[in-house]
Design a protein around this motif. Structure first.
Motif, PDB file in Angstrom:
ATOM      1  N   SER A 172       2.392  11.049  34.985  1.00  8.79           N
ATOM      2  CA  SER A 172       1.377   9.944  35.351  1.00  8.79           C
ATOM      3  C   SER A 172       1.387   9.742  36.697  1.00  8.79           C
ATOM      4  N   GLY A 173       2.464  10.579  37.757  1.00 11.71           N
ATOM      5  CA  GLY A 173       2.455  10.339  39.198  1.00 11.71           C
ATOM      6  C   GLY A 173       3.209   9.197  39.464  1.00 11.71           C
ATOM      7  N   LYS A 174       3.790   8.289  38.661  1.00 12.54           N
ATOM      8  CA  LYS A 174       4.602   7.206  38.966  1.00 12.54           C
ATOM      9  C   LYS A 174       5.918   7.417  39.405  1.00 12.54           C
ATOM     10  N   GLY A 175       6.401   8.495  38.767  1.00 17.00           N
ATOM     11  CA  GLY A 175       7.922   8.927  39.163  1.00 17.00           C
ATOM     12  C   GLY A 175       7.651   9.848  40.375  1.00 17.00           C
ATOM     13  N   LYS A 176       9.183  10.095  40.899  1.00 19.87           N
ATOM     14  CA  LYS A 176       9.411  11.026  41.998  1.00 19.87           C
ATOM     15  C   LYS A 176       9.916  12.160  41.548  1.00 19.87           C
ATOM     16  N   VAL A 177       9.760  12.601  40.403  1.00 24.06           N
ATOM     17  CA  VAL A 177      10.344  13.601  39.856  1.00 24.06           C
ATOM     18  C   VAL A 177       9.330  14.812  39.578  1.00 24.06           C
ATOM     19  N   PRO A 178       9.806  16.194  39.820  1.00 28.56           N
ATOM     20  CA  PRO A 178       8.688  17.177  39.468  1.00 28.56           C
ATOM     21  C   PRO A 178       8.095  17.326  38.378  1.00 28.56           C
ATOM     22  N   VAL A 179       7.004  17.778  38.194  1.00 32.56           N
ATOM     23  CA  VAL A 179       6.385  17.808  36.738  1.00 32.56           C
ATOM     24  C   VAL A 179       6.445  19.322  36.226  1.00 32.56           C
ATOM     25  N   VAL A 180       7.656  19.358  35.363  1.00 31.17           N
ATOM     26  CA  VAL A 180       8.010  20.457  34.810  1.00 31.17           C
ATOM     27  C   VAL A 180       8.241  20.440  33.118  1.00 31.17           C
ATOM     28  N   ALA A 181       7.038  21.206  32.778  1.00 33.67           N
ATOM     29  CA  ALA A 181       7.003  21.149  31.333  1.00 33.67           C
ATOM     30  C   ALA A 181       8.334  21.618  30.490  1.00 33.67           C
ATOM     31  N   PRO A 182       8.843  20.799  29.489  1.00 30.60           N
ATOM     32  CA  PRO A 182      10.141  21.128  28.952  1.00 30.60           C
ATOM     33  C   PRO A 182      10.119  22.049  27.787  1.00 30.60           C
ATOM     34  N   PHE A 183       8.673  22.543  27.360  1.00 31.44           N
ATOM     35  CA  PHE A 183       8.526  23.432  26.054  1.00 31.44           C
ATOM     36  C   PHE A 183       8.980  24.524  25.687  1.00 31.44           C
ATOM     37  N   LYS A 184       9.441  25.420  26.980  1.00 30.04           N
ATOM     38  CA  LYS A 184      10.319  26.566  26.880  1.00 30.04           C
ATOM     39  C   LYS A 184      11.497  26.284  26.396  1.00 30.04           C
ATOM     40  N   LYS A 185      12.197  25.182  27.229  1.00 31.92           N
ATOM     41  CA  LYS A 185      13.549  24.654  26.696  1.00 31.92           C
ATOM     42  C   LYS A 185      13.746  24.537  25.084  1.00 31.92           C
ATOM     43  N   PHE A 186      12.608  24.184  24.700  1.00 28.49           N
ATOM     44  CA  PHE A 186      12.561  23.759  23.195  1.00 28.49           C
ATOM     45  C   PHE A 186      12.276  24.923  22.430  1.00 28.49           C
ATOM     46  N   GLY A 187      12.212  26.075  22.828  1.00 31.96           N
ATOM     47  CA  GLY A 187      12.194  27.399  22.328  1.00 31.96           C
ATOM     48  C   GLY A 187      10.587  27.771  21.896  1.00 31.96           C
ATOM     49  N   MET A 188       9.735  26.823  22.465  1.00 26.54           N
ATOM     50  CA  MET A 188       8.257  27.205  22.098  1.00 26.54           C
ATOM     51  C   MET A 188       7.681  28.371  23.255  1.00 26.54           C
ATOM     52  N   ARG A 189       6.487  28.758  22.530  1.00 26.97           N
ATOM     53  CA  ARG A 189       5.942  29.966  23.520  1.00 26.97           C
ATOM     54  C   ARG A 189       4.458  29.322  23.772  1.00 26.97           C
ATOM     55  N   HIS A 190       4.020  29.678  25.060  1.00 23.57           N
ATOM     56  CA  HIS A 190       2.715  29.362  25.324  1.00 23.57           C
ATOM     57  C   HIS A 190       1.638  30.142  24.400  1.00 23.57           C
ATOM     58  N   ILE A 191       0.717  29.510  24.085  1.00 22.88           N
ATOM     59  CA  ILE A 191      -0.317  30.026  23.204  1.00 22.88           C
ATOM     60  C   ILE A 191      -1.793  30.112  23.739  1.00 22.88           C
ATOM     61  N   ARG A 192      -2.172  31.538  23.964  1.00 23.59           N
ATOM     62  CA  ARG A 192      -3.680  31.561  24.618  1.00 23.59           C
ATOM     63  C   ARG A 192      -4.491  31.717  23.596  1.00 23.59           C
ATOM     64  N   ALA A 193      -5.602  30.422  23.390  1.00 25.40           N
ATOM     65  CA  ALA A 193      -6.518  30.584  22.481  1.00 25.40           C
ATOM     66  C   ALA A 193      -7.855  30.552  23.190  1.00 25.40           C
ATOM     67  N   SER A 194      -8.254  31.635  23.747  1.00 22.07           N
ATOM     68  CA  SER A 194      -9.248  31.853  24.376  1.00 22.07           C
ATOM     69  C   SER A 194     -10.599  31.706  23.462  1.00 22.07           C
ATOM     70  N   LYS A 195     -10.368  32.033  22.424  1.00 26.61           N
ATOM     71  CA  LYS A 195     -11.553  31.837  21.255  1.00 26.61           C
ATOM     72  C   LYS A 195     -11.798  30.296  20.936  1.00 26.61           C
ATOM     73  N   VAL A 196     -11.000  29.516  21.257  1.00 26.23           N
ATOM     74  CA  VAL A 196     -11.294  28.226  20.749  1.00 26.23           C
ATOM     75  C   VAL A 196     -11.385  27.320  21.971  1.00 26.23           C
ATOM     76  N   LEU A 197     -10.582  27.275  22.827  1.00 23.71           N
ATOM     77  CA  LEU A 197     -10.724  26.610  24.366  1.00 23.71           C
ATOM     78  C   LEU A 197     -11.584  27.409  25.256  1.00 23.71           C
ATOM     79  N   GLU A 198     -12.693  26.516  25.538  1.00 22.90           N
ATOM     80  CA  GLU A 198     -13.614  27.255  26.577  1.00 22.90           C
ATOM     81  C   GLU A 198     -13.173  27.322  27.852  1.00 22.90           C
ATOM     82  N   GLU A 199     -13.671  28.146  28.580  1.00 28.64           N
ATOM     83  CA  GLU A 199     -13.204  28.322  29.912  1.00 28.64           C
ATOM     84  C   GLU A 199     -13.232  26.962  30.719  1.00 28.64           C
TER      85      GLU A 199
END
Length: 213
Positions: free
Chosen positions: A73-100
């Protein structure tokens, strides 16, 4: 796609002695029950099991999710770091579904693709297909203006654990005034809220900025 099967093994030890006819009848009943139960399990469709199939659950933390949403939200002074890798997740590339140019990002844990997904009439969370009840996915709207994050899961154990964590942090729960299948978690003087949309087959937990209340 990962398909997991679980087997059932029933072992019977040799009988060394029978002290009474009554014990013989008991053994016969137990053996018959075991054979019938095994036969039912063998004949059941592969999608049906004696209990829900839970694998190892993702180590998702509600505290981390709330901090991440607040940082976005930009209200805090902490860096924006997605925690999902820490949860054991993998980034999914869905180029056939998400448009450019689509600024949503997808993450998954033990999920596959729903090959019948129709993006013209279905919401994006229907793209995911669970492998078991430990499956979990994320749709992160980190940069497209809506500034929310959706946690997608199918297991009731996840919901109970997440709701318990939120209540321990002081969040209250109430029914939505506009949607009958939505529960709202809110905390006084907290800018981040959590809405849980409950469908018969899936849960959507949405983290959003609501302003202090």
């Amino acid at each position: 796609m990962v398909i997991e099967y679980s087997g059932l093994t029933i072992g019977l030890k040799p009988l060394k002695s029978l002290k009474s006819f009554r014990s013989l009848r008991s053994l016969e009943s137990l053996t018959f029950f075991g054979i019938v139960f095994a036969s039912v399990m063998m004949c059941a469709p592969s999608g049906i099991s004696a209990q829900p199939n839970y694998g190892q659950e993702a180590l998702v933390s509600m505290a981390d999710m709330l901090r991440y949403q607040y940082a976005k939200s930009g209200k805090g002074k902490v860096p924006v770091v997605a925690p999902f890798k820490k949860f054991g997740m993998r980034h999914i590339r869905a180029s056939k579904v998400l448009e450019e140019g689509d600024e949503r990002t997808l993450w998954g844990y033990r999920v596959g693709a729903n090959m019948e997904y129709d993006k013209s009439r279905q919401p994006l969370y229907r793209l995911f297909k669970k492998n078991d009840f430990a499956s979990l996915a994320v749709i992160d709207y980190s940069a497209n203006g809506s500034n929310k994050c959706e946690l997608v899961f199918w297991g009731k154990k996840y919901y109970r654990r997440f709701a318990h964590e939120l209540r321990r942090m002081g969040f209250g729960i109430s029914n939505s005034s506009t949607q009958t299948n939505v529960l709202e978690f809110r905390k006084k003087d907290t800018d981040v809220g959590v809405d849980v949309t409950i469908w018969p087959d899936i849960y959507i937990m949405t983290f959003l900025i609501i302003g202090g209340k």
